[in-house]
Design a protein around this motif. Structure first.
Motif, PDB file in Angstrom:
ATOM      1  N   SER A  22       0.814  -1.315   0.008  1.00 48.86           N
ATOM      2  CA  SER A  22      -0.019  -0.026   0.166  1.00 48.86           C
ATOM      3  C   SER A  22       0.952   1.123  -0.051  1.00 48.86           C
ATOM      4  CB  SER A  22      -0.962  -0.090   1.138  1.00 48.86           C
ATOM      5  OG  SER A  22      -0.212   0.061   2.461  1.00 48.86           O
ATOM      6  N   GLY A  23       1.851   1.277   0.832  1.00 51.72           N
ATOM      7  CA  GLY A  23       2.729   2.477   0.804  1.00 51.72           C
ATOM      8  C   GLY A  23       3.525   2.719  -0.374  1.00 51.72           C
ATOM      9  N   LEU A  24       3.976   1.627  -1.207  1.00 52.68           N
ATOM     10  CA  LEU A  24       4.624   1.769  -2.411  1.00 52.68           C
ATOM     11  C   LEU A  24       3.800   2.392  -3.607  1.00 52.68           C
ATOM     12  CD1 LEU A  24       6.922  -1.627  -2.292  1.00 52.68           C
ATOM     13  CD2 LEU A  24       7.665   0.769  -1.607  1.00 52.68           C
ATOM     14  N   VAL A  25       2.612   1.816  -3.360  1.00 51.10           N
ATOM     15  CA  VAL A  25       1.609   2.222  -4.538  1.00 51.10           C
ATOM     16  C   VAL A  25       1.214   3.772  -4.324  1.00 51.10           C
ATOM     17  CG1 VAL A  25      -0.737   1.782  -5.562  1.00 51.10           C
ATOM     18  CG2 VAL A  25       0.742  -0.185  -4.896  1.00 51.10           C
ATOM     19  N   ALA A  26       0.708   3.977  -3.083  1.00 51.82           N
ATOM     20  CA  ALA A  26       0.581   5.388  -2.821  1.00 51.82           C
ATOM     21  C   ALA A  26       1.629   6.229  -3.210  1.00 51.82           C
ATOM     22  CB  ALA A  26       0.158   5.593  -1.310  1.00 51.82           C
ATOM     23  N   ALA A  27       2.938   5.939  -2.856  1.00 51.34           N
ATOM     24  CA  ALA A  27       4.160   6.722  -3.111  1.00 51.34           C
ATOM     25  C   ALA A  27       4.168   6.818  -4.743  1.00 51.34           C
ATOM     26  CB  ALA A  27       5.167   6.095  -2.582  1.00 51.34           C
ATOM     27  N   PHE A  28       3.817   5.613  -5.357  1.00 52.48           N
ATOM     28  CA  PHE A  28       4.032   5.911  -6.960  1.00 52.48           C
ATOM     29  C   PHE A  28       2.863   6.719  -7.521  1.00 52.48           C
ATOM     30  CE2 PHE A  28       3.435   3.878 -11.085  1.00 52.48           C
ATOM     31  CZ  PHE A  28       4.590   4.114 -11.725  1.00 52.48           C
ATOM     32  N   GLY A  29       1.839   6.844  -6.743  1.00 53.91           N
ATOM     33  CA  GLY A  29       0.805   7.340  -7.368  1.00 53.91           C
ATOM     34  C   GLY A  29       0.917   9.011  -7.205  1.00 53.91           C
ATOM     35  N   ILE A  30       1.829   9.192  -6.231  1.00 57.19           N
ATOM     36  CA  ILE A  30       2.092  10.561  -5.969  1.00 57.19           C
ATOM     37  C   ILE A  30       3.271  11.092  -7.011  1.00 57.19           C
ATOM     38  CG2 ILE A  30       3.195  12.430  -4.525  1.00 57.19           C
ATOM     39  CD1 ILE A  30       2.042  10.764  -2.000  1.00 57.19           C
ATOM     40  N   PHE A  31       4.319  10.172  -7.195  1.00 56.93           N
ATOM     41  CA  PHE A  31       5.217  10.366  -8.205  1.00 56.93           C
ATOM     42  C   PHE A  31       4.691  10.425  -9.696  1.00 56.93           C
ATOM     43  CE2 PHE A  31       8.234   7.899  -5.283  1.00 56.93           C
ATOM     44  CZ  PHE A  31       9.179   9.034  -5.149  1.00 56.93           C
ATOM     45  N   SER A  32       3.656   9.625 -10.188  1.00 61.89           N
ATOM     46  CA  SER A  32       3.267   9.784 -11.343  1.00 61.89           C
ATOM     47  C   SER A  32       1.972  10.794 -11.504  1.00 61.89           C
ATOM     48  CB  SER A  32       2.869   8.226 -11.659  1.00 61.89           C
ATOM     49  OG  SER A  32       1.902   7.971 -10.945  1.00 61.89           O
ATOM     50  N   LEU A  72      11.570  14.326  -0.712  1.00 61.34           N
ATOM     51  CA  LEU A  72      11.821  14.239  -1.918  1.00 61.34           C
ATOM     52  C   LEU A  72      11.125  15.508  -2.488  1.00 61.34           C
ATOM     53  CD1 LEU A  72      10.686  10.531  -2.289  1.00 61.34           C
ATOM     54  CD2 LEU A  72      13.051  11.427  -2.475  1.00 61.34           C
ATOM     55  N   PRO A  73      11.947  16.503  -2.610  1.00 60.46           N
ATOM     56  CA  PRO A  73      11.520  17.815  -3.046  1.00 60.46           C
ATOM     57  C   PRO A  73      10.484  17.889  -4.184  1.00 60.46           C
ATOM     58  CG  PRO A  73      13.846  17.899  -2.249  1.00 60.46           C
ATOM     59  CD  PRO A  73      13.336  16.508  -2.550  1.00 60.46           C
ATOM     60  N   GLN A  74      10.827  17.217  -5.186  1.00 65.46           N
ATOM     61  CA  GLN A  74       9.908  17.230  -6.373  1.00 65.46           C
ATOM     62  C   GLN A  74       8.684  16.423  -6.132  1.00 65.46           C
ATOM     63  OE1 GLN A  74      11.342  19.147  -8.674  1.00 65.46           O
ATOM     64  NE2 GLN A  74      12.915  19.350  -7.666  1.00 65.46           N
ATOM     65  N   TYR A 105       5.279  14.722   0.030  1.00 64.20           N
ATOM     66  CA  TYR A 105       4.576  13.614   0.651  1.00 64.20           C
ATOM     67  C   TYR A 105       4.711  12.295   0.264  1.00 64.20           C
ATOM     68  CZ  TYR A 105       1.648  18.025   1.376  1.00 64.20           C
ATOM     69  OH  TYR A 105       1.144  19.346   1.447  1.00 64.20           O
ATOM     70  N   ALA A 106       5.651  12.101  -0.753  1.00 61.43           N
ATOM     71  CA  ALA A 106       5.821  10.840  -1.336  1.00 61.43           C
ATOM     72  C   ALA A 106       6.430  10.037  -0.261  1.00 61.43           C
ATOM     73  CB  ALA A 106       6.425  10.601  -2.584  1.00 61.43           C
ATOM     74  N   GLY A 107       7.345  10.908   0.265  1.00 64.34           N
ATOM     75  CA  GLY A 107       8.413  10.134   1.268  1.00 64.34           C
ATOM     76  C   GLY A 107       7.574   9.668   2.452  1.00 64.34           C
ATOM     77  N   SER A 108       6.476  10.083   2.871  1.00 61.89           N
ATOM     78  CA  SER A 108       5.876   9.651   4.152  1.00 61.89           C
ATOM     79  C   SER A 108       5.290   8.252   3.753  1.00 61.89           C
ATOM     80  CB  SER A 108       4.805  10.676   4.176  1.00 61.89           C
ATOM     81  OG  SER A 108       5.495  11.884   4.797  1.00 61.89           O
ATOM     82  N   PHE A 109       4.885   8.221   2.334  1.00 65.14           N
ATOM     83  CA  PHE A 109       4.121   6.976   2.212  1.00 65.14           C
ATOM     84  C   PHE A 109       5.262   5.774   1.950  1.00 65.14           C
ATOM     85  CE2 PHE A 109       0.683  10.104   1.501  1.00 65.14           C
ATOM     86  CZ  PHE A 109      -0.364   9.314   2.012  1.00 65.14           C
ATOM     87  N   LEU A 110       6.402   6.285   1.516  1.00 67.04           N
ATOM     88  CA  LEU A 110       7.570   5.189   1.529  1.00 67.04           C
ATOM     89  C   LEU A 110       7.774   4.729   3.016  1.00 67.04           C
ATOM     90  CD1 LEU A 110       9.793   6.897  -1.411  1.00 67.04           C
ATOM     91  CD2 LEU A 110       8.426   4.755  -1.571  1.00 67.04           C
ATOM     92  N   SER A 111       7.776   5.753   3.807  1.00 64.91           N
ATOM     93  CA  SER A 111       7.966   5.240   5.104  1.00 64.91           C
ATOM     94  C   SER A 111       6.848   4.487   5.805  1.00 64.91           C
ATOM     95  CB  SER A 111       8.125   6.657   6.013  1.00 64.91           C
ATOM     96  OG  SER A 111       9.400   7.511   5.642  1.00 64.91           O
TER      97      SER A 111
END
Length: 398
Positions: free
Chosen positions: A87-97, A162-164, A167-173
């Motif tokens: 879940s954390g990985l998918v949410a972070a990827f959602g923010i990245f993309s 991850l400045p760019q 919030y992605a860093g929080s979901f990776l955590s």
């Protein structure tokens, strides 16, 4: 190893796992709506990620109960941690993309993990008897106190890691916390007699269990205490930011709220032993009503924070008391059915409340949300007070 020693060991394991697993919801609640604002074009959908988390939790309750009946609690909990990592990985990827859909999928999947985490309290109660059940539940819920510190602090420390992609860093955590929970959960040792009973058939049908007035009251108390808490908590960060408070202040407000949710667990079991399950549950509902009074008093940061603290304490007394009431309503052979049905109804209502919260906040505002607390509390408080009065007279007559 004696049953008592095993039970004590399991409580320590489950408390640690609770500290790691219960840190995920504060991350999702603190940031879900804010990421929703960032990724969604429709203002009415900004709380959808949080609502989908609660929907995943509701939909995961019955399957998780079935998995644990079939394969045992430890195997089920390991599977649940796998959902947490994904879940954390998918949410972070959602923010990245910049994909709102993927982000929502990640928070929805996190709900499946939470369905297993929520059953830790029942796992602790299964191995003990009588009044010790309430204390075992309270002991495991203390892990949530640690989670109340971990979750919001991760938001503050990692949301700009991850400045760019804020919030992605929080979901990776969040994924990292679930990964840390895996070796802890592998230490769980379910007593053989408990494992056998958990998988056993027999006992009354689910329909017969549901028709018990005490079971219905316990479920209703859990539904109202948890449903109202999530109803308000889902909207609170958006309301705080919308009324001029910062993201960090909103995250700290959620931290104080979650601390208040779990800190009373040090004494809740003792209060239940001393005053009874119904009275402690009723006190919790009263505190939830008082939290609404404070929220209606103004829009300053103090109003938000004090209201959230009272809401958290009220949830603790109401939910632990209702959980302890449920454990009185079934035999060992029936507990899978009774506990799974209870959690399905509680978290199904929680999911509905979460969906409704975003729409109502957008349409009618923070004040309207808090006015709705009073009739919901009154609906359950009156029968609870009647039952607690009868219980008190019975105790005095002994």
């Amino acid at each position: 190893m004696t049953r008592q020693t095993t039970a004590r060991r399991n409580i320590y394991v489950l408390t640690t796992a609770q500290a790691l697993g219960a840190a995920s919801p504060p991350i999702i609640v603190s940031l879900g709506g804010l990421v929703g604002q960032q990724l969604s074009e429709d203002p009415a959908l900004v709380t959808l990620p949080v609502s989908l988390f609660n929907l995943g939790l509701a939909l995961g309750t019955l399957p998780s109960a079935a998995v644990m009946r079939r394969f045992g609690r430890r195997s089920g909990y390991v599977l649940g941690a796998g959902f947490g990592i994904a879940s954390g990985l998918v949410a972070a990827f959602g923010i990245f993309s910049a994909s709102f859909l993927l982000f929502c999928l990640g928070t929805f999947t996190a709900g499946f993990y939470a369905a297993y985490v929520q059953s830790y309290r029942f796992a602790a109660a299964d191995a003990v008897e009588g009044e010790m059940k309430a204390r075992a539940i309270s002991a495991v819920m203390i892990g949530g106190l640690i989670a109340a510190i971990i979750g919001p602090q991760i938001v503050i420390w990692t949301r700009d890691a991850l400045p760019q992609t804020p919030y992605a860093g929080s979901f990776l955590s969040q994924a990292g916390l679930a990964l840390l929970a895996l070796p802890v959960l592998l230490m769980l040792r379910t007593p053989k007699e408990t494992a056998a009973l958990a998988g056993a058939g027999g006992g009354r049908s689910l329909g017969q269990i549901l028709l018990q007035p005490r079971y219905m009251l316990a479920v209703a108390a859990g539904v109202v205490s948890y449903g109202l808490m999530v109803f308000v908590m889902t909207a609170a960060p958006i309301a705080m930011v919308g009324h001029g408070h910062s993201v960090d202040q909103a995250a700290l407000g959620i931290q104080w709220h979650v601390l208040a949710m779990f800190a009373p667990s040090f004494i809740t079991g003792r209060l239940i032993t001393r005053f009874g399950k119904e009275r402690v549950t009723a006190l919790g509902l009263l505190l939830i009503a008082v939290s609404a009074v404070v929220a209606l008093g103004g829009l300053a940061l103090a109003h938000f924070w004090i209201s959230l603290v009272l809401l958290g304490i009220g949830w603790n007394f109401g939910f632990i008391g209702a959980t302890a009431m449920v454990t009185d309503c079934h035999s060992d052979a029936e507990r899978g059915k009774a506990q799974g049905a209870n959690d399905f109804m509680v978290f199904g209502t929680v999911a509905a409340a979460s969906f409704f919260a975003g729409t109502l906040l957008h349409a009618s505002g923070w004040q309207t949300m808090n006015w709705l607390i009073f009739p919901a509390v009154a609906l359950v408080l009156m029968p609870l007070l009647l039952v607690s009065g009868r219980s008190g007279r019975a105790l005095r007559a002994r």
